[in-house]
Design a protein around this motif. Structure first.
Motif, PDB file in Angstrom:
ATOM      1  N   THR A   1      27.611 -12.405  54.547  1.00  0.00           N
ATOM      2  CA  THR A   1      26.911 -13.533  53.843  1.00  0.00           C
ATOM      3  C   THR A   1      26.795 -13.062  52.156  1.00  0.00           C
ATOM      4  O   THR A   1      27.120 -14.107  51.470  1.00  0.00           O
TER       5      THR A   1
ATOM      6  N   GLY B   1      24.654 -19.550  58.155  1.00  0.00           N
ATOM      7  CA  GLY B   1      24.536 -18.253  58.990  1.00  0.00           C
ATOM      8  C   GLY B   1      24.158 -18.430  60.370  1.00  0.00           C
ATOM      9  O   GLY B   1      23.971 -19.681  60.808  1.00  0.00           O
TER      10      GLY B   1
ATOM     11  N   TRP C   1      20.486 -21.356  56.902  1.00  0.00           N
ATOM     12  CA  TRP C   1      19.301 -20.658  56.616  1.00  0.00           C
ATOM     13  C   TRP C   1      18.320 -21.835  56.410  1.00  0.00           C
ATOM     14  O   TRP C   1      17.968 -22.110  55.302  1.00  0.00           O
TER      15      TRP C   1
END
Lengths: 337, 337
Positions: B53, B76, B102
């Motif tokens: 990421t 994510g 996220w």
């Protein structure tokens, strides 16, 4: 060991720096060798000059072959006829090829020198030092097995006006791929497209090689047959197609001195590339099978190669320098007699 | 697009420099999303934190995924339960895994987010973010298929105290190989040999990593499972066995800034190595088959993994920094609720 009775040979006296071979090598007189049991002597018609030999002149750890000891005769592939034989299956007069020496007469062990009797029906015996020898095997295995070339693939070949490269590019086309050659200078590029019929040629002296590769291979390069390394590899890496294969059989840019690694190594991950190092001693035992396939293409005129022939063992260093100066098209050989 | 009605999420506001994430990311309040047709909303139990990421936070050409646009929520993998579904086969309450955000609540397209219903019979649902998820698939494919590990091979794994690496090292042993792990610091090295039972461990902080690899693998490394790149790869290249395979699934050393390429790239030719870049999105469609195999090893206790769990979405950046500082052993996750 062979006993000697009369011969000239190139001896390595120092480690050459860069492309200055002249001061590192001396043409010496030796006795003519006499074969011991298991050996044959060969009078050379032609010597094959190969870029890899340069690497073995300089002591390097972790090369794929030990360096040539100072004071010894430079090893190299020889095409010639048996003078005397103490090995089964070889008789005086046989046309043979072996890893011998840069010399008038080579004395070789039949078991360890790759000594083979050659097919005298091949029109030009020199072909045994080109498409029907190690260059041909390397090109075929690299394009077909290592590169896994598929019909419709775009195949890029570096040093494409050199012996192995031009065979690789032609084999790529025979297998149904689009072939692009990289070479130095307009003369070589014209040769690649006009004489060999490649789909495109790129002059590596062009200011932006990466842009030229991108223009010639808009869908990306599926197979890169790589002889060179250095800056050229960096220009190609970002132009590889996803899942592309790089068949690495030489790093000429690296032979005189170690170069930095590929700056665009990140592309191996980003594009899920596969880089495979390979070289011909690993498949020399497959010579007959590979040669038979190559010969069908040679006989049909699909696989051709010019030879850059220099006359005289005493002119060998000039011929060898030509290999690195990039002036030669095709296979560089010395005609010994 | 999902409509929103109440939620917290990490937004990328700037391109982080090096390991300073804190100034580049902001925890913002958003409305709770409502799924559109083909979508589901998921309330996150856990978020998976992955090194890759970081790469997508910085605009780079030629990465394997486009960079995260500034002003958008960081993507994510999320493990949680469906809140609302407008997608066939998913109902509120289902335990699922998907590429979400996220955030407290992710809204995902069922067709493109890797959304899957998970097997509730697995003892610890967290396993779905580790050995039974992408880390496990990457480890298995890398060791078995890309690395072609054979019984008796010596397998070296970098970042071996990390999620993917420790699974790779254990799978190498399950397949009959000798497994050596590389990790940072004595604590991790003890973990590798004592807890995981690896054959040897190397601290990458040791002054001469190349010598340590040579000592641990005197016959050379047959398979190198590589996550790191940079100087570590250079230490390993001259210690590869001939015909060794390097399975490259990450270049953590390269994520914050582009590193020089491997200085010992010449070894790829000298040792006839094969380097293959690969990553899990390419085999995500094989998830069920891979997960089934991994589960047999998990159920037998042959494949284990600790989780480094940080509580609270607001503590995510601390947890993520830990991933790069090398303090964590095992999989780094955030428990959201």
């Amino acid at each position: 060991m062979c006993r000697m009775t009369g011969n000239r040979a190139w001896r390595l006296d120092a480690h050459p720096r860069g492309e200055d071979f002249a001061s590192a090598l001396t043409l010496i007189d030796l006795p003519e060798p006499v074969p011991a049991p298991g050996q044959v002597t060969i009078t050379a018609d032609y010597l094959s000059l190969d870029a890899g030999t340069r690497m073995w002149m300089t002591p390097r750890t972790d090369s794929y072959q030990p360096p040539i000891p100072l004071g010894s005769i430079v090893p190299g592939q020889v095409l010639g006829r048996v003078i005397a034989s103490q090995a089964d299956g070889f008789a005086p007069g046989d046309l043979v090829r072996a890893f011998g020496q840069w010399a008038d007469i080579s004395c070789v062990d039949a078991a360890t020198s790759g000594l083979v009797k050659l097919d005298e029906s091949v029109a030009d015996p020199l072909l045994h030092l080109g498409p029907l020898g190690m260059n041909g095997w390397t090109a075929l295995v690299g394009i077909e097995e290592v590169g896994r070339t598929q019909p419709g693939d775009t195949v890029l070949v570096s040093a494409a006006a050199g012996a192995t490269g031009m065979l690789a590019a032609q084999i790529a086309r025979i297998l149904g791929a689009r072939a692009i050659g990289i070479a130095g200078g307009a003369r070589k590029c014209v040769f690649l497209t006009e004489d060999l019929g490649l789909d495109a040629a790129i002059d590596h002296r062009t200011p932006d090689v990466a842009a030229a590769v991108a223009a010639a291979a808009p869908g990306g390069v599926n197979v890169y047959f790589e002889n060179v390394g250095g800056a050229l590899l960096d220009a190609v890496l970002p132009n590889m197609a996803h899942y592309g294969r790089i068949a690495l059989c030489g790093l000429v840019a690296n032979y005189a001195e170690v170069q930095p690694g590929p700056a665009r190594f990140d592309q191996v991950l980003a594009r899920r590339l596969q880089i495979t190092g390979f070289f011909s001693p690993d498949f020399a035992h497959r010579g007959p099978e590979l040669t038979a396939r190559l010969r069908t293409w040679v006989d049909k005129g699909q696989l051709t190669m010019p030879f850059a022939v220099t006359d005289g063992l005493d002119n060998l260093l000039t011929a060898y320098a030509g290999l690195f100066e990039g002036t030669n098209i095709g296979k560089t050989v010395v005609r010994v007699r």
